[in-house]
Design a protein around this motif. Sequence first.
Motif, PDB file in Angstrom:
ATOM      1  N   LEU A 159      -5.222  66.049 -28.613  1.00 28.62           N
ATOM      2  CA  LEU A 159      -6.009  64.824 -28.655  1.00 28.62           C
ATOM      3  C   LEU A 159      -6.342  64.419 -30.086  1.00 28.62           C
ATOM      4  O   LEU A 159      -6.422  63.226 -30.393  1.00 28.62           O
ATOM      5  N   SER A 160      -6.528  65.371 -30.970  1.00 31.56           N
ATOM      6  CA  SER A 160      -6.939  65.049 -32.338  1.00 31.56           C
ATOM      7  C   SER A 160      -5.912  64.188 -33.074  1.00 31.56           C
ATOM      8  O   SER A 160      -6.250  63.483 -34.025  1.00 31.56           O
ATOM      9  N   ARG A 161      -4.662  64.200 -32.628  1.00 32.00           N
ATOM     10  CA  ARG A 161      -3.602  63.457 -33.303  1.00 32.00           C
ATOM     11  C   ARG A 161      -3.306  62.118 -32.628  1.00 32.00           C
ATOM     12  O   ARG A 161      -2.433  61.373 -33.082  1.00 32.00           O
ATOM     13  N   LEU A 196       2.831  58.217 -27.455  1.00 31.16           N
ATOM     14  CA  LEU A 196       2.544  58.668 -28.813  1.00 31.16           C
ATOM     15  C   LEU A 196       1.858  60.023 -28.839  1.00 31.16           C
ATOM     16  O   LEU A 196       1.653  60.573 -29.912  1.00 31.16           O
ATOM     17  N   ASN A 197       1.479  60.543 -27.679  1.00 27.38           N
ATOM     18  CA  ASN A 197       0.758  61.811 -27.692  1.00 27.38           C
ATOM     19  C   ASN A 197       1.691  62.962 -28.070  1.00 27.38           C
ATOM     20  O   ASN A 197       2.890  62.940 -27.764  1.00 27.38           O
ATOM     21  N   ARG A 239       3.035  61.451 -22.285  1.00 32.61           N
ATOM     22  CA  ARG A 239       3.961  62.489 -21.835  1.00 32.61           C
ATOM     23  C   ARG A 239       3.168  63.727 -21.435  1.00 32.61           C
ATOM     24  O   ARG A 239       2.243  64.137 -22.136  1.00 32.61           O
ATOM     25  N   ASP A 240       3.524  64.300 -20.275  1.00 31.99           N
ATOM     26  CA  ASP A 240       2.902  65.535 -19.813  1.00 31.99           C
ATOM     27  C   ASP A 240       3.719  66.708 -20.347  1.00 31.99           C
ATOM     28  O   ASP A 240       4.815  66.997 -19.869  1.00 31.99           O
ATOM     29  N   TYR A 241       3.166  67.391 -21.356  1.00 29.87           N
ATOM     30  CA  TYR A 241       3.866  68.505 -21.994  1.00 29.87           C
ATOM     31  C   TYR A 241       3.565  69.849 -21.330  1.00 29.87           C
ATOM     32  O   TYR A 241       3.970  70.895 -21.838  1.00 29.87           O
TER      33      TYR A 241
END
Length: 464
Positions: free
Chosen positions: A234-236, A28-29, A259-261
């Motif tokens: 992180l805020s989302r 979900l990140n 997920r690593d963006y």
Amino acid sequence: MHPVASHHAYRPVLLIFFILASCSPTYLNKEKNDPRAPLEERAVNADPQTESFLEPVLALAADEQPRARVALSRPLSNNGYFVGLAISGGGSRSANFAAACMFQLQRLGLLQKVQCISAVSGGAMTATYYCSAPDSLWNPQTVQEKLTHPFETDLIVDMLLPWNLVGLGLGTVNRTDAMADGFATVLFDRGGRRLTFGDLRTDRPRLLINCTDMQTGRPFIFDNSDFDQINSDLSRYPLANAVAASSAIPAMLDPVTLRDYSTTFRQYAHLVDGGVCDNLGVQTLVNSYAAETQSANNPYPSGAVLVIIDAGVPINSRLGSEADLGGMENLLAGLNLSSAVLLNRASSATLSEILVLNSMGSYTVAELRDMIIKLHRDHYVKVKDRAGRPVHVVHLSLSQVGELSTMTFGDSVNSIRTQYDLEPEDAFNLYRAADILFARRFDALLKPLIGELNGGVVNKTTAP
């Protein structure tokens, strides 16, 4: 019949599915920066409520100091002391014991002085709720009702629905996501909207939720630094999913996948229970304090007060009433025994290691040994950090209740299992345990210390 009382009958069935089923990764990140943007132009996560002051590292050497990340503008307070709270794991037992202790700390005026909370697993439920709930929802009645909700029963019932049973077998249903949904509905929802880290209250302490990265075996913290490392916002990110990640017992619940963006290549972080690395959450707290005091404008020249709420218990003494353990009960009892012994040993070692690695270098081996003995005996010790500043360590341990009351009552609280359901009588006993701890030991110990935080004479030793 209360739903909590009936869930044991079908837990063995669910355990089999938990072990056999595998789930496809979900995440979900959200992306923080366009991956085409130059590294030097990328925005970073800079919310003061999720700042640990730590640079991301794979692992610290035994004698290595945590590296400071960035110095945010923070006003001096608490007479120059850092006041931190660490909350251990332990399912709903930890969540309720932590809440009971926090209300006692609030009564004394110490909770209001806490600047940072580092929490694990069940303790993260309470810490996150405190850091996000409006004042009208932070009161004993509401908190008791919410934290005794049968989250585990809800999960079991949900997973036993026919379509979810099929999904478990096919790997399309994620157990930890379902647990997060329960946390969100009961604890982290406002008007139908799931709360995120951006909703943390600015007048409450910084919040650091601890997990374990399955690939590296190192701690993963829901903080600005670790989310910058994967170029994620992180805020989302939903609070409920972070708490679920910290509570995801390996093999029983699915890891939470991020997920690593930061890269074009498909890379992920898989997070499980933070108790695997540190079931007390105290190491992150100590590292944060040590890193922040490295700055030229050290905001804490007076030292630190570290309060640890430890809901660890020795064993499940309720087995004494069982004449014979069935196959599944034997399996569950063995898992409970192994995890309890390992976590208790690890927690004891963590406390000892913190004193040894973070104390002033001039201490002799005998002095360090005496401090470790004193902490485990008296549940309080005052030491000096590497720069000579005083550090007060207060250990609010559930396991010490027996020595302050009756052995029978001590056994009753030590037999509360680590799960996400809680019988009303067990919840009542956890609050009673906190009453006993403070009335018979910690009120007298903490009141002079709180007076010192309020402006008493202190040693103003500053870092060299």
